[in-house]
Design an enzyme around this catalytic site. Structure first.
Site: not given
Length: 335
Positions: A70, A233, A100, A212
């Site tokens: 990333q 995550g 972010c 999420g």
């Protein structure tokens, strides 16, 4: 192989890029638990890739494949150069961070604030696509601050789709750049999975993944009925044992009981090599603390890794000793 999977819009489960967590040691550990899951690096700024110590910043083990880098940035030329360098290193995908919300990325005009300039994101994607043959993807939010998520996400999606982005991963929350800390931005803005589902329904021929708040593989499987990919995550990081079921439950690779003894031995050998090159045991074991969550002996395992593994000169034998405190028979009976 991975490029074909993405092109065919086959279902993908990934471990999200997480700053200070998904470093090369974490990724090597996660790969011992799942062979098929797509792994992501922490975000690395394009300037750092171009001018910094590349082996230290983006070096990785061949065992990590498939693995994506990333990138953070907002200048097409620099992102294209950084993407080219990363592709030469052997990464399977290059991902652009448009999600972010930290102060650092705001000051650098990249990350989530790019949701406000979708045309710039499209230009960045186009430049990266011209520079590399591996897939170029984007990870974004559904909007920032006072943006209407219906309009903001559609505009971003249209821009990157026009630039032929090969996947769009959407963290199904807004980011509030003013008033919330990066940590608060992971929890306080409400999740809106339906918004991502609507985006997928509007673009059935595009690869769209969701991120999420996904806690279990059952939840991930539910999302995969509506979108093409799911990112795990913090659940993957804090309870990594759940990764051992991904290959069978998500990729239909056949149920194989997790061989935790083999995982520990692989990590002990890996840690020994890291120590021999000047590293410390805790650089590796800090990612392994939650492996046996819920099993008898897990508390003692955590104690040993949190104390003895952090001492100067700690050897891989500390990891083996911590593992010896865990009673795996409960897990075997449950299976």
């Amino acid at each position: 192989m991975y490029h074909k999977t993405l092109k065919n819009k086959e279902k993908i489960l990934a471990i999200a890029p997480m700053m200070d967590w998904t470093d090369r040691h974490c990724r090597f550990f996660h790969r011992q638990l799942t062979r098929r899951t797509l792994l992501y690096t922490e975000m690395v700024v394009a300037d750092a890739v171009i001018h910094g110590n590349r082996d230290k910043l983006i070096g990785f083990s061949g065992a990590e494949h498939p693995v994506a880098l990333q990138l953070g940035g907002s200048e097409p030329r620099k992102l294209a150069e950084a993407a080219r360098i990363a592709a030469d290193f052997g990464y399977d995908e290059i991902n652009l961070n448009v999600g972010c919300p930290s102060d650092r990325v705001q000051s650098g005009t990249f990350g989530a604030c790019l949701m406000k300039t979708p045309d710039v994101v499209g230009e960045c994607v186009a430049a990266m696509r011209q520079a590399v043959s591996v897939p170029v993807t984007v990870k974004c939010r559904i909007g920032v601050d006072e943006q209407d998520p219906e309009e903001a996400l559609d505009r971003l999606a249209e821009s990157v789709f026009s630039a032929e982005v090969e996947a769009l991963w959407v963290h199904a929350r807004k980011a509030w750049l003013m008033g919330l800390s990066p940590r608060e931005n992971r929890d306080i803005p409400p999740l809106d999975y339906d918004r991502v589902y609507r985006l997928k329904a509007a673009h059935p021929d595009r690869f769209i993944g969701i991120n999420g708040g996904v806690q279990t593989l059952d939840e991930a499987s539910g999302h995969l009925k509506c979108v093409d990919g799911v990112m795990l995550g913090r659940a993957a990081y804090h309870t990594p044992a759940l990764l051992a079921s991904i290959d069978s439950e998500v990729y239909n690779a056949g149920a194989v009981p997790a061989d935790f003894e083999a995982v520990i031995e692989a990590m002990a050998d890996y840690a020994g090599q890291h120590i021999a090159s000047g590293g410390r045991l805790s650089h590796v074991t800090r990612h392994m603390v939650g492996l046996f969550h819920g099993l008898p002996g897990a508390r003692r395992y955590r104690q040993i890794l949190s104390t003895d593994a952090t001492k100067p000169g700690a050897s891989p034998e500390v990891l083996r000793r911590a593992f010896a405190a865990v009673d795996l028979s409960v897990s075997a009976r449950a299976a």
